[in-house]
Design a protein around this motif. Sequence first.
Motif, PDB file in Angstrom:
ATOM      1  N   ALA A   1      12.039  -8.627  27.493  1.00  6.94           N
ATOM      2  CA  ALA A   1      11.877 -10.075  27.525  1.00  6.94           C
ATOM      3  C   ALA A   1      10.392 -10.376  27.677  1.00  6.94           C
ATOM      4  O   ALA A   1       9.892 -10.652  28.774  1.00  6.94           O
ATOM      5  N   LEU A   2       9.668 -10.265  26.599  1.00 11.87           N
ATOM      6  CA  LEU A   2       8.208 -10.401  26.623  1.00 11.87           C
ATOM      7  C   LEU A   2       7.789 -11.277  25.444  1.00 11.87           C
ATOM      8  O   LEU A   2       7.296 -10.792  24.422  1.00 11.87           O
ATOM      9  N   THR A   3       8.025 -12.557  25.603  1.00 11.36           N
ATOM     10  CA  THR A   3       7.826 -13.510  24.516  1.00 11.36           C
ATOM     11  C   THR A   3       6.440 -13.380  23.878  1.00 11.36           C
ATOM     12  O   THR A   3       5.436 -13.381  24.579  1.00 11.36           O
ATOM     13  N   GLY A   4       6.466 -13.250  22.586  1.00  6.41           N
ATOM     14  CA  GLY A   4       5.199 -13.214  21.846  1.00  6.41           C
ATOM     15  C   GLY A   4       4.635 -11.823  21.634  1.00  6.41           C
ATOM     16  O   GLY A   4       3.672 -11.654  20.886  1.00  6.41           O
TER      17      GLY A   4
ATOM     18  N   LEU B   1       0.815  -1.224   0.000  1.00  8.67           N
ATOM     19  CA  LEU B   1       0.000   0.000   0.000  1.00  8.67           C
ATOM     20  C   LEU B   1       0.847   1.272   0.000  1.00  8.67           C
ATOM     21  O   LEU B   1       0.305   2.374   0.089  1.00  8.67           O
ATOM     22  N   ALA B   2       2.165   1.121  -0.104  1.00 11.96           N
ATOM     23  CA  ALA B   2       3.054   2.296  -0.083  1.00 11.96           C
ATOM     24  C   ALA B   2       2.646   3.264  -1.183  1.00 11.96           C
ATOM     25  O   ALA B   2       2.360   2.857  -2.310  1.00 11.96           O
ATOM     26  N   GLY B   3       2.591   4.543  -0.847  1.00 12.67           N
ATOM     27  CA  GLY B   3       2.220   5.559  -1.827  1.00 12.67           C
ATOM     28  C   GLY B   3       0.714   5.718  -1.991  1.00 12.67           C
ATOM     29  O   GLY B   3       0.259   6.587  -2.730  1.00 12.67           O
ATOM     30  N   SER B   4      -0.067   4.905  -1.313  1.00 13.68           N
ATOM     31  CA  SER B   4      -1.529   5.080  -1.352  1.00 13.68           C
ATOM     32  C   SER B   4      -1.965   5.805  -0.076  1.00 13.68           C
ATOM     33  O   SER B   4      -1.166   5.995   0.845  1.00 13.68           O
ATOM     34  N   ARG B   5      -3.237   6.191  -0.035  1.00 13.55           N
ATOM     35  CA  ARG B   5      -3.735   6.869   1.169  1.00 13.55           C
ATOM     36  C   ARG B   5      -4.256   5.882   2.210  1.00 13.55           C
ATOM     37  O   ARG B   5      -4.751   6.279   3.253  1.00 13.55           O
ATOM     38  N   ILE B   6      -4.204   4.601   1.900  1.00 14.25           N
ATOM     39  CA  ILE B   6      -4.728   3.600   2.843  1.00 14.25           C
ATOM     40  C   ILE B   6      -3.701   3.360   3.952  1.00 14.25           C
ATOM     41  O   ILE B   6      -2.538   3.070   3.672  1.00 14.25           O
ATOM     42  N   GLY B   7      -4.140   3.510   5.184  1.00 16.96           N
ATOM     43  CA  GLY B   7      -3.247   3.317   6.326  1.00 16.96           C
ATOM     44  C   GLY B   7      -3.247   1.859   6.772  1.00 16.96           C
ATOM     45  O   GLY B   7      -4.186   1.113   6.491  1.00 16.96           O
ATOM     46  N   VAL B   8      -2.185   1.499   7.472  1.00 16.78           N
ATOM     47  CA  VAL B   8      -2.091   0.127   7.970  1.00 16.78           C
ATOM     48  C   VAL B   8      -1.988   0.174   9.494  1.00 16.78           C
ATOM     49  O   VAL B   8      -1.296   1.031  10.056  1.00 16.78           O
ATOM     50  N   GLY B   9      -2.702  -0.735  10.131  1.00 14.87           N
ATOM     51  CA  GLY B   9      -2.676  -0.786  11.594  1.00 14.87           C
ATOM     52  C   GLY B   9      -2.453  -2.195  12.095  1.00 14.87           C
ATOM     53  O   GLY B   9      -2.714  -3.175  11.387  1.00 14.87           O
ATOM     54  N   ALA B  10      -1.986  -2.272  13.344  1.00 15.20           N
ATOM     55  CA  ALA B  10      -1.867  -3.570  14.009  1.00 15.20           C
ATOM     56  C   ALA B  10      -3.131  -3.803  14.841  1.00 15.20           C
ATOM     57  O   ALA B  10      -3.906  -2.883  15.077  1.00 15.20           O
ATOM     58  N   GLN B  11      -3.305  -5.029  15.270  1.00 15.19           N
ATOM     59  CA  GLN B  11      -4.519  -5.378  16.028  1.00 15.19           C
ATOM     60  C   GLN B  11      -4.305  -5.308  17.537  1.00 15.19           C
ATOM     61  O   GLN B  11      -5.253  -5.458  18.306  1.00 15.19           O
ATOM     62  N   ASP B  12      -3.053  -5.103  17.926  1.00 11.98           N
ATOM     63  CA  ASP B  12      -2.716  -5.071  19.347  1.00 11.98           C
ATOM     64  C   ASP B  12      -1.284  -4.554  19.466  1.00 11.98           C
ATOM     65  O   ASP B  12      -0.557  -4.504  18.456  1.00 11.98           O
ATOM     66  N   VAL B  13      -0.874  -4.200  20.644  1.00 13.90           N
ATOM     67  CA  VAL B  13       0.493  -3.738  20.884  1.00 13.90           C
ATOM     68  C   VAL B  13       0.796  -3.902  22.365  1.00 13.90           C
ATOM     69  O   VAL B  13      -0.122  -3.889  23.195  1.00 13.90           O
ATOM     70  N   HIS B  14       2.063  -4.068  22.700  1.00 14.71           N
ATOM     71  CA  HIS B  14       2.452  -4.052  24.111  1.00 14.71           C
ATOM     72  C   HIS B  14       2.873  -2.629  24.478  1.00 14.71           C
ATOM     73  O   HIS B  14       3.112  -1.817  23.592  1.00 14.71           O
ATOM     74  N   TRP B  15       2.926  -2.354  25.769  1.00 10.38           N
ATOM     75  CA  TRP B  15       3.266  -0.972  26.165  1.00 10.38           C
ATOM     76  C   TRP B  15       4.763  -0.724  26.309  1.00 10.38           C
ATOM     77  O   TRP B  15       5.199   0.413  26.323  1.00 10.38           O
ATOM     78  N   GLU B  16       5.544  -1.799  26.413  1.00  9.24           N
ATOM     79  CA  GLU B  16       6.988  -1.587  26.563  1.00  9.24           C
ATOM     80  C   GLU B  16       7.632  -1.396  25.186  1.00  9.24           C
ATOM     81  O   GLU B  16       7.195  -1.999  24.204  1.00  9.24           O
ATOM     82  N   PRO B  17       8.695  -0.605  25.104  1.00 11.62           N
ATOM     83  CA  PRO B  17       9.362  -0.413  23.803  1.00 11.62           C
ATOM     84  C   PRO B  17      10.167  -1.635  23.366  1.00 11.62           C
ATOM     85  O   PRO B  17      10.387  -1.850  22.179  1.00 11.62           O
ATOM     86  N   GLN B  18      10.644  -2.420  24.325  1.00 12.59           N
ATOM     87  CA  GLN B  18      11.306  -3.701  24.034  1.00 12.59           C
ATOM     88  C   GLN B  18      11.405  -4.470  25.341  1.00 12.59           C
ATOM     89  O   GLN B  18      11.073  -3.927  26.387  1.00 12.59           O
TER      90      GLN B  18
END
Length: 262
Positions: free
Chosen positions: A72-75, A53-70
């Motif tokens: 030892a949080l497997t998965g 979708l690069a160069g298009s106006r359609i955005g991409v999102g994830a379905q979830d995220v963790h709060w830490e930037p990195q």
Amino acid sequence: MRTPIIAGNWKMHLTLAEAGALVGPLRTDCDVDGVDVVVCPPCTALTTVVRALAGSRIGVGAQDVHWEPQGALTGEISPTMLVDIGCRYVIIGHSERRTLFGETDETVRRKLGAAVQHGLIAIVCIGETLAQREANQTFEVLERQLAGGLQDVSADTVQQVVLAYEPVWAIGTGRNATPDQAQEAHAKIRQWVGGRWGALVAQAIRIQYGGSVTAANAASLLQQPDVDGALVGGASLKADAFTAIVQAGQSRRAAARTAAGR
Ligand code: PGA
């Protein structure tokens, strides 16, 4: 005037080949003016879809995220990683995360804080169960979810928040909220936002409806004054159905312009 936002939540569906086959027609038909279009593939397909979708106006999102930037949080996947691969959006607190994976308003609060801090736009899901609706607790539940999840959001970062009203009983059931039920809940949510951040923010914030949105019912839902978009599950897996819902979003915008005399 609020720009409608139509987001597709692909959930745990589609191999890479299937994702590629879906995103091709979306790029052709959904890269449109007047409505923000977002797709949220499973994390295995995120990079492929971002590239497609690069160069298009359609955005991409994830379905979830963790709060830490990195860490030892497997998965888990961090906001830094999402930004790194070109994601602009993330869904937070989906009812499936809440009911099947033990997420709470507290985890929503943490995830939301991290997401906005990293510049992502968060689609925060709230909604009551059938038992709660039948016990007349809908607005109490929504208020609790809003107060808990959005606790740390400031007047500055609230611009990065999109709310999604998703009654749990409507998700994946084929039984969507009626336009009146959706409007009633959205108006209450907007009122709550006004009480928290003032009238200007209440007017500006976008509130999506989610739960069995289809090509057939999207227009009637999106005609409601406080329904600013849709978070679409099942129907987002079919290019023609999702495109029709995006078009319903465009019509909402056009109707709002006419009403405003512009
Ligand atoms: P559905 O899912 O459209 O399949 O009901 C909506 C959602 O879970 O966001």
